[in-house]
Design an enzyme around this catalytic site. Structure first.
Site, short mmCIF file in Angstrom:
data_model
loop_
_atom_site.label_atom_id
_atom_site.label_comp_id
_atom_site.label_asym_id
_atom_site.label_seq_id
_atom_site.Cartn_x
_atom_site.Cartn_y
_atom_site.Cartn_z
N ASP A 67 0.81 -1.21 0.00
CA ASP A 67 0.00 0.00 0.00
C ASP A 67 0.85 1.27 0.00
O ASP A 67 2.03 1.26 0.38
CB ASP A 67 -0.90 0.03 1.24
N HIS A 212 3.69 -2.42 3.02
CA HIS A 212 3.71 -1.08 2.44
C HIS A 212 5.00 -0.85 1.66
O HIS A 212 6.08 -1.25 2.11
CB HIS A 212 3.58 -0.01 3.53
#
Length: 244
Positions: A67, A212
């Protein structure tokens, strides 16, 4: 002795010669009619090229998701590690970052990974009105489409924030909401050993793992990822991407 023909004789000889010529022509015409010339056979069409073989999807698999990118520092590191271990992943990207680094979104897409929507500003969709919701999602779609040529079908709501209104609005925009089943909590920067442990202790067939590649310093994530991939492959896991 000199032989001379009368006019009548000349006529008879001429008629005879015309009859002979006519007979010869008729024979040629009849022969030609009996043996017509054959047209050349049609060219043999080329054999159809074989369809490319489809790559079988792994039956025992996890879905790696990253992400908050793309990020100029950490996204290339993550891509290099994934390539080394021949693993595919899904990247949920922030629209304003895509416009800043469109070449990275294209690179992700061209490497065979999936590029999906994570809103324009990482806004909590539960707190937005209808117009702001649409703007966050549609603007990100446009940025990703401009960079990759593909429009995302998946939407990951920031913070995993969902309620009936978020679901309804996402559906109206043609989006499937996607969250995760295993949270590495790498954003808390707990150290790469803790990230590895959190992933491996909870993983199972079909797990969707949250990590991430943007939104902050992701050095620990980049350090943990090779260990995670090596362990998952040793356990017989393959890697699938998300498409909606």
């Amino acid at each position: 002795m000199d032989v001379r023909l009368t006019r009548a004789g000349n006529r008879i000889v001429g008629l005879a010669m015309m009859m002979v010529v006519s007979a010869v022509i008729g024979t040629v015409v009849v022969a030609a009619a009996r043996t017509p010339s054959q047209p050349p056979p049609p060219p043999t069409p080329p054999a159809p090229s074989a369809a490319p073989a489809k790559i079988a999807l792994p039956t025992k698999y996890v879905v790696l998701t990253f992400d908050d990118g793309p990020d100029a520092v950490y996204t290339p590191q993550i891509l290099a590690i994934l390539a080394k271990y021949q693993a595919k992943a899904t990247f949920f990207e922030i629209g304003k970052s895509v416009t800043k680094y469109p070449e990275l979104s294209k690179r992700i897409h061209d490497a065979g990974h999936s590029v999906e929507n994570h809103t324009w500003t990482h806004a909590d969709l539960r707190k937005l009105g209808a117009a702001a919701f649409r703007q966050e999602v549609s603007s990100t779609d446009q940025a990703i489409r401009a960079a990759t040529g593909s429009t995302p079908g998946c939407l990951r709501p920031p913070y995993g924030g969902m309620n009936p209104t978020v679901k309804q609005r996402a559906t109206a925009l043609g989006k499937d909401l996607v969250v995760w089943t295993v949270d590495s909590r790498d954003w808390t920067k707990p150290g790469s050993p803790a990230i590895v442990q959190r992933v491996l202790k909870s993983v199972h067939n079909g797990s969707v793992i949250l990590m991430h590649d943007g939104g902050g310093n992701r050095t620990e994530t980049a350090a943990a990822l090779p260990i995670i991939l090596k362990s998952l492959k040793a356990q017989g896991y393959g890697f699938r991407t998300l498409t909606c």
